[in-house]
Design a protein around this motif. Structure first.
Motif, PDB file in Angstrom:
ATOM      1  N   ALA A 173       0.866  -1.184   0.000  1.00  0.00           N
ATOM      2  CA  ALA A 173       0.000   0.000   0.000  1.00  0.00           C
ATOM      3  C   ALA A 173       0.897   1.227   0.000  1.00  0.00           C
ATOM      4  O   ALA A 173       1.848   1.304   0.779  1.00  0.00           O
ATOM      5  CB  ALA A 173      -0.910  -0.005   1.231  1.00  0.00           C
ATOM      6  N   GLY A 174       0.613   2.177  -0.877  1.00  0.00           N
ATOM      7  CA  GLY A 174       1.454   3.362  -0.993  1.00  0.00           C
ATOM      8  C   GLY A 174       0.821   4.580  -0.343  1.00  0.00           C
ATOM      9  O   GLY A 174      -0.363   4.844  -0.527  1.00  0.00           O
ATOM     10  N   MET A 175       1.635   5.329   0.391  1.00  0.00           N
ATOM     11  CA  MET A 175       1.132   6.490   1.112  1.00  0.00           C
ATOM     12  C   MET A 175       2.153   7.623   1.064  1.00  0.00           C
ATOM     13  O   MET A 175       3.317   7.428   1.408  1.00  0.00           O
ATOM     14  CB  MET A 175       0.878   6.120   2.585  1.00  0.00           C
ATOM     15  N   ALA A 176       1.701   8.792   0.642  1.00  0.00           N
ATOM     16  CA  ALA A 176       2.538   9.988   0.653  1.00  0.00           C
ATOM     17  C   ALA A 176       2.063  10.905   1.767  1.00  0.00           C
ATOM     18  O   ALA A 176       0.859  11.146   1.901  1.00  0.00           O
ATOM     19  CB  ALA A 176       2.465  10.705  -0.693  1.00  0.00           C
ATOM     20  N   ALA A 177       2.999  11.391   2.580  1.00  0.00           N
ATOM     21  CA  ALA A 177       2.627  12.260   3.693  1.00  0.00           C
ATOM     22  C   ALA A 177       3.854  12.996   4.200  1.00  0.00           C
ATOM     23  O   ALA A 177       4.953  12.447   4.253  1.00  0.00           O
ATOM     24  CB  ALA A 177       2.007  11.453   4.833  1.00  0.00           C
ATOM     25  N   ASP A 178       3.658  14.256   4.568  1.00  0.00           N
ATOM     26  CA  ASP A 178       4.705  15.068   5.171  1.00  0.00           C
ATOM     27  C   ASP A 178       4.635  14.871   6.687  1.00  0.00           C
ATOM     28  O   ASP A 178       3.661  15.276   7.330  1.00  0.00           O
ATOM     29  CB  ASP A 178       4.493  16.535   4.808  1.00  0.00           C
ATOM     30  N   LEU A 179       5.644  14.261   7.276  1.00  0.00           N
ATOM     31  CA  LEU A 179       5.602  13.957   8.695  1.00  0.00           C
ATOM     32  C   LEU A 179       5.764  15.186   9.580  1.00  0.00           C
ATOM     33  O   LEU A 179       5.617  15.091  10.802  1.00  0.00           O
ATOM     34  CB  LEU A 179       6.674  12.913   9.042  1.00  0.00           C
ATOM     35  N   ALA A 180       6.042  16.335   8.967  1.00  0.00           N
ATOM     36  CA  ALA A 180       6.021  17.584   9.730  1.00  0.00           C
ATOM     37  C   ALA A 180       4.590  18.013  10.032  1.00  0.00           C
ATOM     38  O   ALA A 180       4.360  18.865  10.897  1.00  0.00           O
ATOM     39  CB  ALA A 180       6.745  18.689   8.965  1.00  0.00           C
ATOM     40  N   ASP A 181       3.624  17.427   9.340  1.00  0.00           N
ATOM     41  CA  ASP A 181       2.208  17.683   9.564  1.00  0.00           C
ATOM     42  C   ASP A 181       1.682  16.634  10.538  1.00  0.00           C
ATOM     43  O   ASP A 181       1.591  15.454  10.209  1.00  0.00           O
ATOM     44  CB  ASP A 181       1.450  17.601   8.231  1.00  0.00           C
ATOM     45  N   ARG A 182       1.309  17.040  11.734  1.00  0.00           N
ATOM     46  CA  ARG A 182       0.929  16.066  12.759  1.00  0.00           C
ATOM     47  C   ARG A 182      -0.335  15.290  12.404  1.00  0.00           C
ATOM     48  O   ARG A 182      -0.521  14.170  12.876  1.00  0.00           O
ATOM     49  CB  ARG A 182       0.785  16.761  14.115  1.00  0.00           C
ATOM     50  N   ALA A 183      -1.164  15.859  11.565  1.00  0.00           N
ATOM     51  CA  ALA A 183      -2.363  15.129  11.152  1.00  0.00           C
ATOM     52  C   ALA A 183      -2.000  13.916  10.312  1.00  0.00           C
ATOM     53  O   ALA A 183      -2.770  12.940  10.234  1.00  0.00           O
ATOM     54  CB  ALA A 183      -3.288  16.056  10.365  1.00  0.00           C
ATOM     55  N   ALA A 184      -0.821  13.943   9.695  1.00  0.00           N
ATOM     56  CA  ALA A 184      -0.409  12.838   8.836  1.00  0.00           C
ATOM     57  C   ALA A 184      -0.122  11.568   9.619  1.00  0.00           C
ATOM     58  O   ALA A 184      -0.260  10.457   9.096  1.00  0.00           O
ATOM     59  CB  ALA A 184       0.832  13.232   8.040  1.00  0.00           C
ATOM     60  N   ALA A 198      -1.644  10.121  12.291  1.00  0.00           N
ATOM     61  CA  ALA A 198      -2.838   9.294  12.482  1.00  0.00           C
ATOM     62  C   ALA A 198      -3.352   8.751  11.156  1.00  0.00           C
ATOM     63  O   ALA A 198      -3.842   7.616  11.085  1.00  0.00           O
ATOM     64  CB  ALA A 198      -3.929  10.104  13.185  1.00  0.00           C
ATOM     65  N   GLU A 199      -3.217   9.535  10.098  1.00  0.00           N
ATOM     66  CA  GLU A 199      -3.697   9.102   8.796  1.00  0.00           C
ATOM     67  C   GLU A 199      -2.883   7.926   8.270  1.00  0.00           C
ATOM     68  O   GLU A 199      -3.437   6.988   7.675  1.00  0.00           O
ATOM     69  CB  GLU A 199      -3.653  10.268   7.806  1.00  0.00           C
ATOM     70  N   LEU A 200      -1.578   7.928   8.501  1.00  0.00           N
ATOM     71  CA  LEU A 200      -0.748   6.812   8.053  1.00  0.00           C
ATOM     72  C   LEU A 200      -1.153   5.514   8.741  1.00  0.00           C
ATOM     73  O   LEU A 200      -1.272   4.463   8.100  1.00  0.00           O
ATOM     74  CB  LEU A 200       0.733   7.102   8.322  1.00  0.00           C
ATOM     75  N   VAL A 201      -1.353   5.580  10.041  1.00  0.00           N
ATOM     76  CA  VAL A 201      -1.741   4.384  10.786  1.00  0.00           C
ATOM     77  C   VAL A 201      -3.139   3.940  10.361  1.00  0.00           C
ATOM     78  O   VAL A 201      -3.400   2.745  10.154  1.00  0.00           O
ATOM     79  CB  VAL A 201      -1.665   4.635  12.302  1.00  0.00           C
ATOM     80  N   ARG A 202      -4.057   4.905  10.201  1.00  0.00           N
ATOM     81  CA  ARG A 202      -5.420   4.569   9.796  1.00  0.00           C
ATOM     82  C   ARG A 202      -5.425   3.888   8.441  1.00  0.00           C
ATOM     83  O   ARG A 202      -6.099   2.854   8.248  1.00  0.00           O
ATOM     84  CB  ARG A 202      -6.282   5.839   9.733  1.00  0.00           C
ATOM     85  N   ARG A 203      -4.668   4.424   7.480  1.00  0.00           N
ATOM     86  CA  ARG A 203      -4.663   3.867   6.133  1.00  0.00           C
ATOM     87  C   ARG A 203      -3.992   2.494   6.093  1.00  0.00           C
ATOM     88  O   ARG A 203      -4.416   1.613   5.341  1.00  0.00           O
ATOM     89  CB  ARG A 203      -3.979   4.818   5.161  1.00  0.00           C
ATOM     90  N   THR A 204      -2.962   2.319   6.889  1.00  0.00           N
ATOM     91  CA  THR A 204      -2.317   1.006   6.949  1.00  0.00           C
ATOM     92  C   THR A 204      -3.321  -0.046   7.392  1.00  0.00           C
ATOM     93  O   THR A 204      -3.440  -1.126   6.790  1.00  0.00           O
ATOM     94  CB  THR A 204      -1.122   1.028   7.910  1.00  0.00           C
ATOM     95  N   LYS A 205      -4.062   0.258   8.439  1.00  0.00           N
ATOM     96  CA  LYS A 205      -5.063  -0.682   8.949  1.00  0.00           C
ATOM     97  C   LYS A 205      -6.207  -0.865   7.952  1.00  0.00           C
ATOM     98  O   LYS A 205      -6.695  -1.985   7.749  1.00  0.00           O
ATOM     99  CB  LYS A 205      -5.589  -0.189  10.291  1.00  0.00           C
ATOM    100  N   ALA A 206      -6.620   0.221   7.300  1.00  0.00           N
ATOM    101  CA  ALA A 206      -7.741   0.139   6.356  1.00  0.00           C
ATOM    102  C   ALA A 206      -7.381  -0.661   5.108  1.00  0.00           C
ATOM    103  O   ALA A 206      -8.178  -1.451   4.608  1.00  0.00           O
ATOM    104  CB  ALA A 206      -8.197   1.547   5.974  1.00  0.00           C
TER     105      ALA A 206
END
Length: 249
Positions: free
Chosen positions: A61-72, A74-82
């Motif tokens: 599963a591919g995910m792009a996210a800037d880890l300087a953004d704290r909202a990212a 939770a989104e990474l963990v959520r998408r991994t599980k989803a």
């Protein structure tokens, strides 16, 4: 199933910063051992890494996210599980480096490096760790550095963040070891990645570094992959809070 303690069949791993370099090598090694991989990059998830995982017969599963953004986080963990159903392994590999004399080091660079290198590792560990604690098993591997122990030159924020990674690893291990979650770290030496390009292009500095490495060469990202596989597998089930140095001696 197999009795091989290094196999990861049925496991799902989120590897940050896995589009290139050390992260890509780790992601591929975990996939070769049987894990499905959530691949992450700042601007793109790493098509080459995803292709390598899929070629090994594993899901990616591919995910792009800037880890300087704290909202990212939770989104990474959520998408991994989803997308992959669960999360058994977290490798906090993503990181930045900025070089400047300490008296000239900008507040912006300091804040950015602490946020990406240290805070994101804590937040992702906190979020993924919650599920791991609930299921009674999990592996978290943080990528530290030789500068977790040494101050380095011209990299005060990087050294501070990696020193923090070593202590965060121990703190989480103290809390979670008795609850089935192993938290450890790897401290790479001088590895041929984008972060060391400036050092390798400086002939004098590169020679000074090589003269201090008994193995006589810069490390390759693949040199870190075996250590990561060990710490992500049942082979390390009684290893907690360790910072494993992989530096050519």
């Amino acid at each position: 199933m197999t009795n091989d303690p290094f196999r990861l069949d049925g496991k799902v791993a989120l590897v940050t910063g896995s589009a290139t370099g050390i992260g890509a090598a780790i992601a591929t090694a975990l996939a070769a051992a049987g894990a499905d991989i959530a691949c992450h990059g700042k601007d793109e998830p790493g098509e080459a890494t995803m292709a390598a995982v899929q070629k090994l017969g594993r899901r990616a599963a591919g995910m792009a996210a800037d880890l300087a953004d704290r909202a990212a986080h939770a989104e990474l963990v959520r998408r991994t599980k989803a997308e992959l159903g669960r999360i058994d392994i977290l490798v906090n590999n993503a990181g930045l480096i900025r070089r400047s004399p300490a008296v000239e080091y900008s507040e912006e660079d300091w804040d950015l490096l602490i946020e990406v290198n240290l805070t994101s590792a804590f937040r992702l560990s906190q979020l993924a760790g919650k599920q791991m604690l609930e299921q009674g098993s999990g592996r978290i591997v943080n990528i530290a550095s030789l500068l977790s122990f040494q101050g380095g030159i011209l990299v005060p924020a990087y050294a501070a963040s990696k020193g923090g990674i070593a202590q965060l690893t121990k703190a989480l291990a103290n809390e979670w070891a008795g609850r089935g979650v192993n938290v450890n770290a790897i401290a790479p030496g001088y590895i041929t990645t984008d972060n060391t390009a400036a050092l390798r292009s400086d002939e004098a500095r590169s020679r000074q570094i090589l003269d201090r490495i008994p193995a006589g060469r810069w490390g390759e990202p693949s040199d870190i992959a075996g250590a990561a596989l060990f710490l992500c597998s049942e082979a390390s089930r009684y290893v907690h809070g360790h910072v494993l140095v992989v530096d050519g001696g």
